[in-house]
Scaffold this motif. Sequence first.
Motif, PDB file in Angstrom:
ATOM      1  N   GLU A   1     -25.636 -78.198  29.096  1.00  0.00           N
ATOM      2  CA  GLU A   1     -25.935 -76.739  28.928  1.00  0.00           C
ATOM      3  C   GLU A   1     -26.978 -76.261  29.343  1.00  0.00           C
TER       4      GLU A   1
ATOM      5  N   ASP B   1     -15.808 -75.305  25.042  1.00  0.00           N
ATOM      6  CA  ASP B   1     -17.242 -75.093  24.613  1.00  0.00           C
ATOM      7  C   ASP B   1     -17.277 -75.327  22.849  1.00  0.00           C
TER       8      ASP B   1
ATOM      9  N   HIS C   1     -17.707 -76.995  19.617  1.00  0.00           N
ATOM     10  CA  HIS C   1     -18.855 -77.851  18.671  1.00  0.00           C
ATOM     11  C   HIS C   1     -17.933 -78.869  17.483  1.00  0.00           C
TER      12      HIS C   1
ATOM     13  N   HIS D   1     -27.041 -78.899  24.948  1.00  0.00           N
ATOM     14  CA  HIS D   1     -27.647 -77.699  24.905  1.00  0.00           C
ATOM     15  C   HIS D   1     -29.505 -77.645  25.156  1.00  0.00           C
TER      16      HIS D   1
ATOM     17  N   HIS E   1     -20.061 -80.020  23.061  1.00  0.00           N
ATOM     18  CA  HIS E   1     -21.421 -80.023  22.317  1.00  0.00           C
ATOM     19  C   HIS E   1     -21.354 -81.203  20.963  1.00  0.00           C
TER      20      HIS E   1
ATOM     21  N   HIS F   1     -17.452 -78.444  29.180  1.00  0.00           N
ATOM     22  CA  HIS F   1     -18.019 -77.723  27.857  1.00  0.00           C
ATOM     23  C   HIS F   1     -17.954 -78.148  26.591  1.00  0.00           C
TER      24      HIS F   1
HETATM   25 ZN   LIG Z   1     -21.773 -74.557  24.548  1.00  0.00          ZN
END
Ligand SMILES: [Zn+2]
Length: 351
Positions: free
Chosen positions: A74, A195, A197, A41, A10, A8
């Motif tokens: 996601e 997650d 970023h 996303h 981005h 996960h």
């Molecule tokens: Zn995410």
Amino acid sequence: MKYELDIHTHTIASGHAYNTLQEMIYAAKEKGLKLLGVSEHAIAMPGTCHLFYFHNLKVVDRHYDDLELMLGAEVNIIGYNGELDLDEETLEGLDYAIASLHTPCLAAGTMEQNTNAYIKAMENPHINVIGHPDDSRFPVDYEQFVLAAKENHVLIEINNGSLNPKGFRQNTRENDITILNLCKKYNVPVCLNSDAHVASDIGNTTFIEPLLDETNFPEELIINTSVDKFKLIVVKYDISKKGALRMSKKIRTTAVDYLFEAILSLKDTEECYTFFEDVCTVNELLSLSQRFEVAKMLRQHKTYLEIAEKTGASTATISRVNRSLNYGNDGYDMVFSRLGEIFEDESNDSE
Ligand SMILES: [Zn+2]
Ligand SMILES: [Zn+2]
């Protein structure tokens, strides 16, 4: 504990993340990961990439020395009946899919509505993981949630970003402890994800570790310890869910009957080339032969990685073939036995 994967993350394609794909790959290699999953996303998130991004994933290489790349999404749950913001065909083309609730895409409902939204999303055969179900802004009946994940063979994510004290999600610590205890009780695997970023955050599980200690969480339920384990679960889960869909499709028509009669009239390989080159596009023929080769390698118990490397088949293709092999009409096996292929005993049902 050393983890092999983070699925996960981005890139700048998500609109509010800060590194390019190349930078993410470089960072994942530096950290010694074996598998990096990039999950931009999906389209309902303000400022993210266009739908076409998800249609063009084929142009990206999936192997970088010892690092494998998987490109998923996601996906946003945009309704309390588990409606998603990507259509079937787009989902089918992803390497994997995480489904999450985000406030810009769906206002928090009642506990019953949120729980139903998650469970309906889990029932979608394309969803492999539920992302950050840890936020008290979206209250959830966790017992029902965990049991549904087990039933639908979907991985539950423990999200490191959610646990960051700078994070905006609420009561994540308490909620994650509840989830971990229930997963332990019902023997349900979890996936630990950063997650990230930003590239430096890839593989970060620092906020999760204390919770694993506190709940005395069993290592065998942590999917990140092995890429093979992750793939086996994603592929296997994929199979068990999608088999039924596939078989309900009606393909028997007089036109198809006529085509098969034509195929049965062909006398040798040369005639097959002559006929199939006219009736198929090159890509159609190559993808048929690729599937057949993948099936043979699956029956030979080759690893997922070996198959991808040898045949160039995508994760989605291998998983589709595996599904047909195990839940289809035994068509591959019928033909293999006619061709005199002998495989060692089937152990596809093992964990
Ligand atoms: Zn995410
Ligand atoms: Zn998210």
